[in-house]
Design a protein around this motif. Sequence first.
Motif, PDB file in Angstrom:
ATOM      1  N   THR A  73       0.820  -1.209   0.000  1.00 60.02           N
ATOM      2  CA  THR A  73       0.000   0.000   0.000  1.00 60.02           C
ATOM      3  C   THR A  73       0.856   1.262   0.000  1.00 60.02           C
ATOM      4  OG1 THR A  73      -1.821  -1.101   1.159  1.00 60.02           O
ATOM      5  CG2 THR A  73      -1.753   1.299   1.270  1.00 60.02           C
ATOM      6  N   SER A  74       1.805   1.337   0.927  1.00 63.70           N
ATOM      7  CA  SER A  74       2.606   2.556   1.044  1.00 63.70           C
ATOM      8  C   SER A  74       3.624   2.701  -0.086  1.00 63.70           C
ATOM      9  CB  SER A  74       3.314   2.617   2.399  1.00 63.70           C
ATOM     10  OG  SER A  74       4.162   1.504   2.577  1.00 63.70           O
ATOM     11  N   GLU A 112       3.078   1.473  -3.087  1.00 63.73           N
ATOM     12  CA  GLU A 112       2.283   1.476  -4.318  1.00 63.73           C
ATOM     13  C   GLU A 112       2.813   0.452  -5.327  1.00 63.73           C
ATOM     14  OE1 GLU A 112       2.083   5.510  -5.720  1.00 63.73           O
ATOM     15  OE2 GLU A 112       0.678   6.087  -4.144  1.00 63.73           O
TER      16      GLU A 112
END
Length: 233
Positions: free
Chosen positions: A146-147, A149
């Motif tokens: 998530t962080s 990407e």
Amino acid sequence: MKIITGFAEDLISLIYPRVCMSCGNILYKKENILCFSCLYHLPKTNFHLMDDNPVARQFWGKINFTSAASCYYFTKGSKVQHLVHQLKYKGFKEIGEYIGKLYGNELLKSPLFGGISAVIPVPLHPRKLQKRGYNQAEWFARGLATSMEIELDTSTLIRSHASETQTRKSRFRRWENVKEIFRLTDAGRQAGKHVLLVDDVITTGSTLEAAGHALMQVPGISISVASIACAVK
């Protein structure tokens, strides 16, 4: 309506207080998973900024990982051990995702971890996954993906054989226990790419070494390694 909602939240917090997953202290409203004290004072390694670090040295001469690092130092009886225990055995899988997001932001600042296109968690055997209900390494990987990407790949690498617990085994016995338990389902999916292989804790590195050997069958792959914590200094 906001006043009523706030009152309800305060009442729930009074009956079921949220606590820090590391130290056990009650969390304030703006704190989540970790209190601010633990967030800033847990023993970070900063290995992601060092090419020659103790985690990387564990794999020298065994497998050609591009970079290797861990977020925290792991010691017996420490707050980090308690945090990992809560993640692994007490059902608080959101701990893994939370730390993954934090560490992913740190890895993005390091040129050693540049160009990574996918994160691959060390898989659990289906029987253990069914018993535990989740893979703690996968939740860590989710936060990283998530962080950073990038893609979360939970299907290329699978655990085809169950292994015994690694607790109290020597390094050689740990390697014998895991050396042939991983296999690939699709050798072409990550061909020519740089992937991040992740686990919760690195002790001897045997599990990651075995998983790395399986992934090295992918043509042109580059592999870096990261974990929540490590038991080396």
